[in-house]
Every structure is written in C-alpha cells, then in structure tokens.
Design an enzyme around this catalytic site. Structure first.
Site, PDB file in Angstrom:
ATOM      1  N   HIS A 148       0.705  -1.358   0.036  1.00 17.59           N
ATOM      2  CA  HIS A 148       0.022   0.039  -0.087  1.00 17.59           C
ATOM      3  C   HIS A 148       0.707   1.480  -0.130  1.00 17.59           C
ATOM      4  O   HIS A 148       2.076   1.450   0.716  1.00 17.59           O
ATOM      5  CB  HIS A 148      -1.086   0.019   1.165  1.00 17.59           C
ATOM      6  CG  HIS A 148      -0.645   0.110   2.505  1.00 17.59           C
ATOM      7  ND1 HIS A 148      -0.273   1.276   3.118  1.00 17.59           N
ATOM      8  CD2 HIS A 148      -0.230  -0.968   3.443  1.00 17.59           C
ATOM      9  CE1 HIS A 148       0.196   0.981   4.222  1.00 17.59           C
ATOM     10  NE2 HIS A 148       0.219  -0.233   4.529  1.00 17.59           N
ATOM     11  N   ASP A 160       6.238   1.298   6.771  1.00 14.41           N
ATOM     12  CA  ASP A 160       4.872   0.733   6.492  1.00 14.41           C
ATOM     13  C   ASP A 160       4.268   1.871   5.659  1.00 14.41           C
ATOM     14  O   ASP A 160       3.575   3.155   6.124  1.00 14.41           O
ATOM     15  CB  ASP A 160       4.194   0.958   7.685  1.00 14.41           C
ATOM     16  CG  ASP A 160       2.704   0.444   7.741  1.00 14.41           C
ATOM     17  OD1 ASP A 160       2.339  -0.057   6.572  1.00 14.41           O
ATOM     18  OD2 ASP A 160       2.098   0.576   8.747  1.00 14.41           O
ATOM     19  N   GLU A 194      -4.855   2.047   2.400  1.00 18.63           N
ATOM     20  CA  GLU A 194      -4.899   0.696   3.585  1.00 18.63           C
ATOM     21  C   GLU A 194      -5.410   1.326   4.992  1.00 18.63           C
ATOM     22  O   GLU A 194      -6.378   0.742   5.651  1.00 18.63           O
ATOM     23  CB  GLU A 194      -3.601  -0.162   3.358  1.00 18.63           C
ATOM     24  CG  GLU A 194      -3.917  -1.309   4.092  1.00 18.63           C
ATOM     25  CD  GLU A 194      -3.303  -1.309   5.664  1.00 18.63           C
ATOM     26  OE1 GLU A 194      -3.543  -2.146   6.361  1.00 18.63           O
ATOM     27  OE2 GLU A 194      -2.598  -0.529   5.886  1.00 18.63           O
ATOM     28  N   GLU A 195      -4.498   2.042   5.445  1.00 21.83           N
ATOM     29  CA  GLU A 195      -4.561   2.556   6.811  1.00 21.83           C
ATOM     30  C   GLU A 195      -5.879   3.184   7.336  1.00 21.83           C
ATOM     31  O   GLU A 195      -6.114   2.822   8.340  1.00 21.83           O
ATOM     32  CB  GLU A 195      -3.383   3.455   7.126  1.00 21.83           C
ATOM     33  CG  GLU A 195      -2.097   3.277   6.718  1.00 21.83           C
ATOM     34  CD  GLU A 195      -1.550   2.142   7.699  1.00 21.83           C
ATOM     35  OE1 GLU A 195      -2.207   1.741   8.499  1.00 21.83           O
ATOM     36  OE2 GLU A 195      -0.231   1.613   7.630  1.00 21.83           O
ATOM     37  N   ASP A 222       3.526  -6.210   3.684  1.00 21.61           N
ATOM     38  CA  ASP A 222       2.992  -5.092   4.378  1.00 21.61           C
ATOM     39  C   ASP A 222       3.615  -5.334   5.940  1.00 21.61           C
ATOM     40  O   ASP A 222       2.779  -5.087   6.936  1.00 21.61           O
ATOM     41  CB  ASP A 222       1.509  -4.758   4.200  1.00 21.61           C
ATOM     42  CG  ASP A 222       1.116  -3.652   5.158  1.00 21.61           C
ATOM     43  OD1 ASP A 222       1.792  -2.749   5.487  1.00 21.61           O
ATOM     44  OD2 ASP A 222      -0.237  -3.261   5.270  1.00 21.61           O
ATOM     45  N   HIS A 293       3.990   3.139  12.574  1.00 19.74           N
ATOM     46  CA  HIS A 293       2.985   4.163  12.888  1.00 19.74           C
ATOM     47  C   HIS A 293       3.666   5.242  13.769  1.00 19.74           C
ATOM     48  O   HIS A 293       2.961   5.740  14.611  1.00 19.74           O
ATOM     49  CB  HIS A 293       1.937   3.339  13.555  1.00 19.74           C
ATOM     50  CG  HIS A 293       0.929   2.808  12.622  1.00 19.74           C
ATOM     51  ND1 HIS A 293      -0.525   2.329  12.983  1.00 19.74           N
ATOM     52  CD2 HIS A 293       1.138   2.141  11.346  1.00 19.74           C
ATOM     53  CE1 HIS A 293      -0.814   1.594  11.910  1.00 19.74           C
ATOM     54  NE2 HIS A 293       0.187   1.655  11.011  1.00 19.74           N
TER      55      HIS A 293
HETATM   56 ZN   LIG Z   1       0.869  -0.911   6.475  1.00 18.18          ZN
END
Ligand SMILES: [Zn+2]
Length: 335
Positions: A148, A160, A194-195, A222, A293
């Site tokens: 993603h 990520d 995606e998130e 991912d 994140h």
């Molecule tokens: Zn991800």
C-alpha cells in the site's frame, strides 16, 4: 485516572468506577518475529475509546501499541461506535506509560490533563496504481502482488508500507525480461488508503467481482523490509504439494516452511474471502513494531540486505506461481 489492562478487563468493571474518570489502558505489546503481539493489543486502540465512553469515561489514554522504547507515541485507526460519545483518545509512549504507572502505584491523587489537537479533515481522492507483466498461454489468470501507498502522518512510512511497495516493485522489475516468460499475468497493485479503511482494496475487489477477473493467487508485502523467514499459504489442501515445490526453491534463502492458515494481509483479505488462494512470504517483524506508525518510521530503518532478500523471495514465489502447469484452485467457500 483508572488503570485497566485491556478492553476485556474494562468490560468486567462496574460503570461507577469509570464514570467521570480518564481510563488508562496498560497492556504492553510483546515482541515476536511474527508480530503476533500487535493483533493481541491493537483492539485497545480501535475499540478501547468507545468501550470506555459507554461506561461514562471522560477520555482514554493508552500505552502505545508497539515495542519502541523511544519517547515517541504510536498512532493508528480508532473506531468510534455510533451511540457512544466520541471522547478524546490518545496514546503515550512506552517510557511515558511506565512513568504514569509508577505514579499511579504511589497511590497519591493524580491529575492528568489531556490536550488533543487532532482534527477531522474532509475526505480526499486517491488511486490504486497498477502495472502488469503480461502472461503467455494463461494470461487471463492473474498472480497479484500487493502493497500500500499510504502511511500515517507521523513518520515517512518508509517501513509501512514503503518497504512493501519496494519489495513487490523490485520483484516485478527482476521478472520483466525473464525467460521463459510467466505463463500467468503478474499484476502489481500499489493500493491506496489501506490505513484508513481499506478503500483501495474494496474498490479493487468490487472491480474483480463485477468484471469476473480470474485471480489465480495473491501475495502481499506489508510488514516492513524483512527478511522473509517463512513461506505460509492458504490454498486448497490438494495444492500443498505445489507450495512445497515452490518452498524448496526458496529454502536456500533461509526460508522455513510455514503453515496453511495465512491471512495473507489486509489489502488482499477481501479477495481471500472471495476464494482467492494466498501465498505469504512472512517478513521478519522482530523490530518492525519499534518504528511502525511512529515518527521513527524513516528510511534509515530499512536494512538493504534484508529488503534485497525479501524482493528476491517475492520474485521467485510470484514467478513460480505464474509458471506452474496445474491451475490454482479457488478456496472452498472463501475463508
Ligand atoms: Zn501497512
């Protein structure tokens, strides 16, 4: 401030103990190669605020879901239930959570001030980015490589999911001139959003269903840069021999043989539910949740040797999946 371990522990408490208080969720994510600790603690972030609000809490503070010891909190999706108030919800870093717990353990009155500067912004348009290496005699069957494009705003999203985008794109690059050519079409999809609710994946899956496109097999990257340590799958039991053959080619890269219960990943989960089998080269997540994140998700965390091994493993697996004579069978009734 009321300290509670997790959402289950909160459910067992009387509302009278929660009303008018700030709920602090204390559960700590465990470090593991397969990243399993994330699944066990992430419900605190997604479901914790509404669970606390339904018992009258004023706000929620959680110990960041992640294994970082930096003083950088982790972010991610929170789901507010319709019907419970949208109370403020924040994460604090692991060291700050330790400090708060020590202060609570002293038993003296403690005042915590929560100052949230988050805002709701309007929705905006984004797009899936799609490229293909056309197949030959089985070109209408697609082997999907997914990752993603979007990331959380605190860091740069290098792990990520910049790393996943790099892995699948480099894999396709390695295969673009290979001989003999892949018999099935290898399609690379860089998914949007995606998130924040998988909308890219949902739009793609709707297209696949309405256009009757035949997806033979799907793979997703991912979980950072790797290396790949295991080959898992979710295929019809009759096809495990085929997965084993593919694994024997990957074994010299240090890849173990995994089980046949793979989820595949978030962006391909709707396809899997629709019966598309998945092959899952598992990326080593031991240090991934130190950065994921957070503001520390930056390019210096990507190990060039690990990501090269990962791209190679994805290339080999995708190529063999696109070459085999036997057809990939849909999963029985989805799963
Ligand atoms: Zn991800």
């Amino acid at each position: 401030v009321v300290q509670v371990r997790d959402v289950e522990a909160l459910a067992r408490m009387e509302s009278a103990k929660i009303e008018g208080k700030i709920v602090y969720f204390s559960a700590r994510m465990e470090r593991a190669r397969d990243g399993a600790g994330y699944g066990k603690t992430v419900a605190i972030r997604t479901a914790g605020p509404s669970a606390a609000a339904s018992k009258g809490a004023l706000a929620v503070v959680i110990r960041s879901v992640g294994t970082s010891n930096a003083r950088l909190p982790h972010t991610g999706t929170t789901v507010y239930n319709i019907g419970s108030p949208r109370i403020p919800a924040v994460a604090i870093s692991n060291p700050d959570a330790d400090l708060l717990e020590r202060q609570l353990a002293m038993g003296k009155p403690l005042v915590l001030q929560v100052n949230v500067t988050a805002r709701d912004l309007p929705q905006t348009r984004s797009a899936n980015v799609i490229g293909e290496i056309p197949g030959t005699d089985k070109a209408e069957e697609i082997v999907l490589l997914a990752a993603h494009l979007d990331s959380w705003d605190l860091g740069t999203g290098a792990l990520d999911d910049g790393a996943g985008i790099a892995i699948i794109t480099a894999a396709a690059h390695m295969l673009k001139d290979i001989e003999p050519k892949p018999r099935r079409t290898i399609r690379v999809v860089h998914f949007a959003n995606e998130e924040f609710g998988l909308s890219g994946s949902r739009a793609y899956t709707e297209h696949v269903i309405s256009s009757n496109e035949r997806h033979a097999l799907a793979m997703e990257a991912d979980v950072g840069a790797g290396p790949v340590y295991s080959l898992e799958s979710r295929v019809a039991p009759e096809q495990l021999a085929l997965i084993k053959q593919i694994w024997t080619v990957l074994e010299p890269l240090g890849v173990e043989r995994g089980g046949n219960r793979a989820s595949g990943g978030a962006d391909i989960s709707a396809l899997r539910a629709h019966g598309v089998p998945v092959m899952s080269p598992r990326l080593d997540a031991t240090s991934y949740f130190d950065y994921h994140h957070t503001a520390n998700d930056t390019l210096d965390k990507v190990d060039p040797k690990a990501i090269a091994q990962s791209a190679t493993a994805f290339a080999v697996a995708a190529y063999l999946a696109a070459r085999v004579e036997q057809s990939w069978m849909p999963l029985e009734g989805g799963s």
